[in-house]
Write a protein that holds these residues in place. Structure first.
Motif, short mmCIF file in Angstrom:
data_model
loop_
_atom_site.label_atom_id
_atom_site.label_comp_id
_atom_site.label_asym_id
_atom_site.label_seq_id
_atom_site.Cartn_x
_atom_site.Cartn_y
_atom_site.Cartn_z
N VAL A 1 1.22 -1.05 -0.64
CA VAL A 1 -0.32 -0.12 0.01
C VAL A 1 0.73 1.67 -0.37
CG1 VAL A 1 -1.62 1.68 1.50
CG2 VAL A 1 -2.17 -1.32 1.46
N PHE A 2 2.20 1.03 1.09
CA PHE A 2 2.67 2.29 1.37
C PHE A 2 4.09 2.85 0.23
CE2 PHE A 2 0.15 2.23 4.97
CZ PHE A 2 -0.28 3.51 4.52
N GLY A 3 4.65 1.55 0.10
CA GLY A 3 6.16 1.27 -0.49
C GLY A 3 5.75 1.79 -2.17
N PRO A 4 5.22 2.18 -3.13
CA PRO A 4 5.47 2.56 -4.29
C PRO A 4 5.78 3.96 -3.93
CG PRO A 4 3.78 1.05 -4.28
CD PRO A 4 3.77 1.03 -2.96
N GLN A 5 4.74 4.90 -2.88
CA GLN A 5 5.01 5.85 -2.87
C GLN A 5 6.38 6.15 -2.57
OE1 GLN A 5 1.69 6.64 0.20
NE2 GLN A 5 2.50 7.61 1.06
N LYS A 6 7.22 6.06 -1.74
CA LYS A 6 8.40 5.51 -1.44
C LYS A 6 9.57 5.05 -1.77
CE LYS A 6 6.43 5.51 3.80
NZ LYS A 6 6.52 4.83 4.63
N GLY A 7 8.81 5.08 -3.25
CA GLY A 7 9.91 5.18 -4.49
C GLY A 7 10.19 2.89 -4.72
N ALA A 8 9.38 2.41 -3.46
CA ALA A 8 9.87 0.91 -3.75
C ALA A 8 8.84 0.58 -5.68
CB ALA A 8 9.03 0.16 -2.85
N SER A 9 9.79 -0.41 -6.33
CA SER A 9 8.73 -1.28 -7.25
C SER A 9 8.33 -2.31 -7.39
CB SER A 9 10.16 -1.36 -8.25
OG SER A 9 10.98 -2.47 -7.52
N ALA A 10 8.23 -2.68 -7.59
CA ALA A 10 7.18 -4.23 -8.22
C ALA A 10 7.42 -5.04 -6.99
CB ALA A 10 6.51 -4.46 -8.96
N SER A 11 9.02 -5.06 -7.32
CA SER A 11 9.50 -6.35 -6.91
C SER A 11 10.74 -6.43 -5.61
CB SER A 11 10.79 -6.98 -7.59
OG SER A 11 11.44 -6.20 -8.14
N GLN A 12 10.51 -4.89 -4.93
CA GLN A 12 10.33 -4.68 -4.13
C GLN A 12 9.90 -4.50 -3.01
OE1 GLN A 12 12.10 -0.70 -4.80
NE2 GLN A 12 14.08 -1.34 -4.32
N CYS A 13 8.52 -4.56 -3.84
CA CYS A 13 7.26 -4.45 -2.08
C CYS A 13 6.70 -6.07 -2.08
CB CYS A 13 6.21 -4.15 -3.43
SG CYS A 13 5.50 -2.19 -3.43
N GLN A 14 7.35 -7.12 -3.33
CA GLN A 14 7.16 -8.18 -3.06
C GLN A 14 7.78 -8.69 -1.84
OE1 GLN A 14 4.63 -10.46 -5.01
NE2 GLN A 14 4.83 -11.82 -3.21
N TRP A 15 9.44 -8.08 -2.32
CA TRP A 15 10.00 -9.25 -0.95
C TRP A 15 10.23 -8.37 0.10
CZ3 TRP A 15 13.44 -12.31 -0.55
CH2 TRP A 15 14.50 -12.46 0.61
N LEU A 16 10.10 -6.84 0.29
CA LEU A 16 9.45 -6.46 2.19
C LEU A 16 8.85 -7.01 1.97
CD1 LEU A 16 10.13 -2.81 0.82
CD2 LEU A 16 11.80 -3.77 2.28
N ASN A 17 7.54 -7.43 1.48
CA ASN A 17 6.11 -8.08 2.33
C ASN A 17 6.12 -9.44 2.52
OD1 ASN A 17 3.44 -8.43 2.91
ND2 ASN A 17 3.68 -9.86 1.28
N GLU A 18 7.52 -10.43 1.95
CA GLU A 18 7.22 -11.45 2.40
C GLU A 18 8.61 -11.37 3.18
OE1 GLU A 18 9.90 -13.33 -0.70
OE2 GLU A 18 8.12 -13.56 -2.12
N GLN A 19 9.45 -10.12 3.91
CA GLN A 19 10.38 -10.17 5.06
C GLN A 19 9.26 -9.37 6.45
OE1 GLN A 19 12.18 -12.06 3.48
NE2 GLN A 19 13.96 -10.39 5.38
N LEU A 20 8.28 -8.06 5.75
CA LEU A 20 7.08 -8.02 7.33
C LEU A 20 6.70 -9.61 7.06
CD1 LEU A 20 5.65 -5.66 5.45
CD2 LEU A 20 6.84 -5.00 7.10
N LEU A 21 5.98 -10.39 6.93
CA LEU A 21 5.18 -11.85 7.16
C LEU A 21 5.98 -12.19 8.42
CD1 LEU A 21 3.39 -13.16 4.28
CD2 LEU A 21 2.53 -10.93 5.78
N LYS A 22 8.08 -12.28 7.97
CA LYS A 22 8.67 -13.15 8.57
C LYS A 22 8.40 -12.62 9.78
CE LYS A 22 12.06 -14.55 5.40
NZ LYS A 22 13.15 -14.54 4.66
N VAL A 23 8.59 -11.00 10.31
CA VAL A 23 8.63 -10.34 11.39
C VAL A 23 7.30 -10.64 11.75
CG1 VAL A 23 8.43 -8.67 12.57
CG2 VAL A 23 10.19 -8.81 10.06
N ALA A 24 6.06 -11.12 11.20
CA ALA A 24 4.45 -10.88 12.02
C ALA A 24 4.70 -12.41 12.20
CB ALA A 24 3.60 -10.50 10.45
N ALA A 25 5.56 -13.57 12.21
CA ALA A 25 4.66 -14.30 12.47
C ALA A 25 6.26 -14.32 13.81
CB ALA A 25 5.83 -15.49 11.40
#
Length: 385
Positions: A210-234
């Protein structure tokens, strides 16, 4: 007659105080003897510190820290006596705000919320026990891991090596936040987070997508960062039985909301917090009418923004609420039924650049306030007769 004024700032044009003073001048043109209750307000974003200082006073603190790109910056925060308690109020945008960067894939990879933790530590060192942090305007998407690092947490990569400081979310495999929790326990601070975003930590409605693109993230970066966020959530579920995927607002400010949640912070809507601190309901309930407004009034203004909050107070006490805005949509959605009336302050055709000037904004606020108060005056006279 007593008139309440509670204007939000008009971003890029005027502060809450300047907007309120312009409305007051307009009202005084028509009702020179009117009693005015002028409230500086904010929804927890830009202008929060000034609003609290205007009502509660306090002392400004200046600190050398680093911004989201680890560039040296001097930032201000406020220490004030709020509801009888020594409290620090920190705007995260002053430290790790989007305005510090030209958003790009590179800034996504390098930015961190580390500097914000340094400010919290400084406040704790001054004997503060209550720390209010506003989350709006962040330029980071690091899941709040930089903040946790700053407070002592240890973050590890796949090789179980400590991760460096530049956006640690990219490399995270495991973490230990106990040292950060111990800092909070030892210092005795209670964290409170002012936030109006409801997004959760990860997933399609999470911080990265949702917020990654407005901060400069590409589609692939958003995908990777989301996977990492889910690790922290776990990790949050496994270690503390905290499911960040079920915590409203945990995805705020690139995941800062989730990091604060793991630290035991109290999450509260920005306007609700500001209303409580500024005692808005008590100050406005005895008025005959209330003026509010913001730069752009639209359907989204109903979601925790100042005009919606002020309208709720007005409706609670049966007080008409007039909204003035730099622009207003034809339809205001749910807000349409909450406001007595809403007006644009534009007096003539002009460019956006002209409309945003301080002079034009104040002129429009003063003029439309004077005209609308005439209608209210006539209405009150009719009722009295």
């Amino acid at each position: 007659m007593k008139i309440g004024i509670a204007m939000d700032s008009f971003k890029g044009s005027v502060t809450s105080l300047a907007a309120g003073l312009a409305v007051e001048r307009g009202i005084k043109r028509v009702l020179p003897k009117a009693q005015i209750e002028l409230c500086q307000v904010s929804d927890g974003g830009e202008g929060s510190l000034e609003a609290i200082y205007g009502h509660c006073g306090g002392t400004w603190q200046r600190l050398k820290t680093v911004n989201l790109m680890f560039e040296p910056v001097e930032v201000d925060y406020l220490i004030s006596l709020i509801q009888g308690e020594k409290t620090a109020v920190i705007e995260s945008a002053r430290i790790i705000g989007l305005h510090f960067i030209q958003p790009s894939e590179s800034t996504v990879d390098q930015s961190s919320s580390y500097g914000l933790g340094q400010v919290i530590k400084d406040a704790a060192g001054k004997g503060v026990k209550r720390v209010i942090v506003t989350l709006g305007g962040s330029g980071t998407t690091d899941g709040g891991l930089g903040l946790l690092q700053s407070l002592g947490a240890e973050l590890f990569d796949e090789q179980k090596k400590l991760i460096g400081l530049t956006n640690p979310l990219r490399m995270i495999a495991s973490l230990d936040i106990e040292p950060a929790l111990e800092f909070c326990r030892q210092s005795g601070i209670q964290l409170e987070i002012a936030n109006d975003v409801t997004n959760v930590y990860g997933g399609e409605a999470g911080a990265a997508f949702v917020f990654g693109p407005q901060k400069g993230a590409s589609a692939s970066q958003c995908q990777w960062l989301n996977e990492q966020l889910l690790k922290v959530a776990a990790y949050g579920i496994e270690t503390y039985d905290i499911d960040l995927q079920k915590v409203s607002g945990s995805g705020a400010a690139g995941g800062l909301g989730g990091a604060f949640c793991l630290l035991g912070a109290k999450m509260i809507s920005g306007f609700e917090l500001m209303s409580e601190v500024l005692n808005l309901a008590e100050r406005l309930k005895g008025t005959s009418a209330i003026y509010t407004g913001e730069g752009s009034l639209d359907g989204q203004s109903a979601a925790g923004k100042v005009p919606a909050g002020i309208a709720e107070i007005g409706n609670r006490y049966g007080i008409p609420v007039i909204a003035l805005a730099g622009r207003r949509d034809q339809s205001l959605g749910q807000l349409e039924g909450q406001l007595t009336a809403a007006f644009s302050i534009q007096l003539e055709p002009c460019s956006l650049a002209e409309a945003l000037t301080k002079e034009k904004t104040e002129q429009g606020l003063e003029t439309v306030a004077s005209q609308s108060i005439k209608l209210l005056q006539a209405s009150f006279a009719s009722v009295d007769s």
